[in-house]
Design a protein around this motif. Structure first.
Motif, PDB file in Angstrom:
ATOM      1  N   PHE A 169       0.068 -65.147   4.343  1.00 49.82           N
ATOM      2  CA  PHE A 169      -0.712 -65.095   3.103  1.00 49.82           C
ATOM      3  C   PHE A 169      -1.442 -66.397   2.878  1.00 49.82           C
ATOM      4  O   PHE A 169      -0.917 -67.487   3.152  1.00 49.82           O
ATOM      5  N   GLY A 170      -2.690 -66.290   2.406  1.00 50.38           N
ATOM      6  CA  GLY A 170      -3.479 -67.466   2.060  1.00 50.38           C
ATOM      7  C   GLY A 170      -4.652 -67.059   1.188  1.00 50.38           C
ATOM      8  O   GLY A 170      -4.687 -65.956   0.640  1.00 50.38           O
ATOM      9  N   LEU A 171      -5.629 -67.951   1.078  1.00 45.89           N
ATOM     10  CA  LEU A 171      -6.731 -67.763   0.152  1.00 45.89           C
ATOM     11  C   LEU A 171      -8.069 -67.651   0.861  1.00 45.89           C
ATOM     12  O   LEU A 171      -8.334 -68.357   1.838  1.00 45.89           O
ATOM     13  N   CYS A 172      -8.909 -66.762   0.352  1.00 45.68           N
ATOM     14  CA  CYS A 172     -10.345 -66.847   0.585  1.00 45.68           C
ATOM     15  C   CYS A 172     -10.879 -67.646  -0.590  1.00 45.68           C
ATOM     16  O   CYS A 172     -10.790 -67.200  -1.739  1.00 45.68           O
ATOM     17  N   PHE A 173     -11.424 -68.821  -0.308  1.00 45.00           N
ATOM     18  CA  PHE A 173     -11.924 -69.649  -1.407  1.00 45.00           C
ATOM     19  C   PHE A 173     -13.422 -69.466  -1.554  1.00 45.00           C
ATOM     20  O   PHE A 173     -14.174 -69.574  -0.592  1.00 45.00           O
ATOM     21  N   ASP A 174     -13.861 -69.203  -2.788  1.00 42.97           N
ATOM     22  CA  ASP A 174     -15.262 -68.938  -3.084  1.00 42.97           C
ATOM     23  C   ASP A 174     -15.835 -70.090  -3.908  1.00 42.97           C
ATOM     24  O   ASP A 174     -15.213 -70.538  -4.876  1.00 42.97           O
ATOM     25  N   THR A 175     -17.036 -70.554  -3.526  1.00 43.55           N
ATOM     26  CA  THR A 175     -17.591 -71.738  -4.183  1.00 43.55           C
ATOM     27  C   THR A 175     -18.271 -71.453  -5.520  1.00 43.55           C
ATOM     28  O   THR A 175     -18.715 -72.391  -6.182  1.00 43.55           O
ATOM     29  N   GLN A 176     -18.342 -70.178  -5.945  1.00 47.66           N
ATOM     30  CA  GLN A 176     -18.896 -69.894  -7.271  1.00 47.66           C
ATOM     31  C   GLN A 176     -17.909 -69.220  -8.211  1.00 47.66           C
ATOM     32  O   GLN A 176     -17.889 -69.532  -9.404  1.00 47.66           O
ATOM     33  N   ASN A 177     -17.100 -68.308  -7.715  1.00 52.08           N
ATOM     34  CA  ASN A 177     -16.320 -67.450  -8.607  1.00 52.08           C
ATOM     35  C   ASN A 177     -15.454 -68.189  -9.637  1.00 52.08           C
ATOM     36  O   ASN A 177     -15.472 -67.828 -10.824  1.00 52.08           O
ATOM     37  N   PHE A 199     -10.348 -69.012   4.738  1.00 49.71           N
ATOM     38  CA  PHE A 199     -11.781 -69.019   5.013  1.00 49.71           C
ATOM     39  C   PHE A 199     -12.515 -69.175   3.685  1.00 49.71           C
ATOM     40  O   PHE A 199     -11.898 -69.141   2.612  1.00 49.71           O
ATOM     41  N   ILE A 200     -13.834 -69.358   3.769  1.00 48.66           N
ATOM     42  CA  ILE A 200     -14.610 -69.743   2.597  1.00 48.66           C
ATOM     43  C   ILE A 200     -15.827 -68.846   2.434  1.00 48.66           C
ATOM     44  O   ILE A 200     -16.508 -68.518   3.402  1.00 48.66           O
ATOM     45  N   HIS A 201     -16.096 -68.453   1.178  1.00 49.65           N
ATOM     46  CA  HIS A 201     -17.363 -67.835   0.791  1.00 49.65           C
ATOM     47  C   HIS A 201     -18.245 -68.911   0.166  1.00 49.65           C
ATOM     48  O   HIS A 201     -17.770 -69.677  -0.679  1.00 49.65           O
TER      49      HIS A 201
END
Length: 273
Positions: A169-177, A199-201
């Motif tokens: 388990f981990g995170l998809c990190f988004d630079t706006q949300n 990973f990153i959005h």
């Protein structure tokens, strides 16, 4: 070789679906996040014949199938309890996403907490934890990792990670949300959550509009987020998620591919090493 893999979310590309993979290759895009598709149309990516077309086109064009997104969790949120219509559809969505990823050899399934699934209270948090823990157990049987994309604060995400307590388990990190939903300062969050980012959005926007500006033109502290991504030593997939086919961003050019070209150029400049 760059430590960043340039990717895009399938729903952000001007030609979504496997037919777009040739154009992705032409634009230098290396990976794509797939969408399981809507519940009302039977989660199209769960259909083997459709999966095979994706696999064939990905192999032909050298496109990495980075992850599968269960985007319909935005309509049937994990915040809804089991035993309710929406809660049970959420679990079906998760199961279908994991099964599709397993058959296609895709290593990550992303579960979202937005729209109907936005976590705004403790009950929604606990209901989401319950479903994510179940998803991790199911995914582990196939060697798949579960990623959460949410608008929680850094502290709330740390609590989520502690309660899930799973190696897959981990995170998809988004630079706006996180900024868009609750006004959090994203660069600080990147540094605080660095050990948990899968990973990153990247996207940008202004005036409360999602994915509405070219990278760097919005009010989301994009440049500072890029600096933070570099500082934490992140390497891996970074997926563009700007909406080139939707207003207001689509109003900035007659052809959505021109907007994509500009964003890819900005991406390469921002992440140059």
């Amino acid at each position: 070789m760059s430590r960043y893999t340039l990717g895009i979310c399938e729903w952000a590309f001007p030609l979504p679906g496997p037919a777009g993979f040739r154009l992705m290759k032409d634009y230098g895009i290396q990976s794509v996040q797939l969408d399981l598709g809507p519940y009302v149309t039977g989660f199209p990516l769960s259909v083997p014949e459709i999966q095979d077309v994706y696999l064939e086109e990905a192999e032909k064009n050298g496109i990495i199938l980075q992850s599968v997104a269960c985007s319909d969790l935005g309509l049937y949120g994990m915040v809804n309890p089991k035993g309710t219509v929406k809660g049970d559809i959420a679990m079906k969505c998760i199961r279908k996403g994991i099964e599709a990823a397993a058959r296609m050899g895709v290593p990550i399934v992303m579960l979202t907490n937005f729209r109907d699934g936005l976590i705004t209270d403790e009950t929604g948090f606990i209901n989401s934890v319950e479903k994510i823990k179940w998803a991790c157990e199911l995914a582990a049987e196939h060697g798949i990792t579960i990623a959460s994309e949410n608008a929680l604060s850094a502290e709330q995400n740390k609590r989520l990670i502690e309660m899930i307590n799973s190696n897959n388990f981990g995170l998809c990190f988004d630079t706006q949300n996180p900024y868009l939903r609750f006004g959090y300062y994203v660069p600080d969050m990147i540094c605080e959550l660095k050990d948990h980012i899968l990973f990153i959005h990247v996207k940008d926007g202004s005036n409360g509009n999602i994915s509405s500006e070219l990278l760097g033109d919005g009010d989301t502290s994009f440049a500072e987020s890029v600096r933070a991504i570099k500082e934490i030593g992140y390497s891996g997939h970074i997926l563009i998620e700007n909406y080139y086919n939707k207003r207001p961003l689509s109003d900035k050019a007659d052809n959505p591919f021109r907007l994509l070209e500009m964003d890819i150029e900005r991406f390469r400049e921002a992440f140059a090493e």
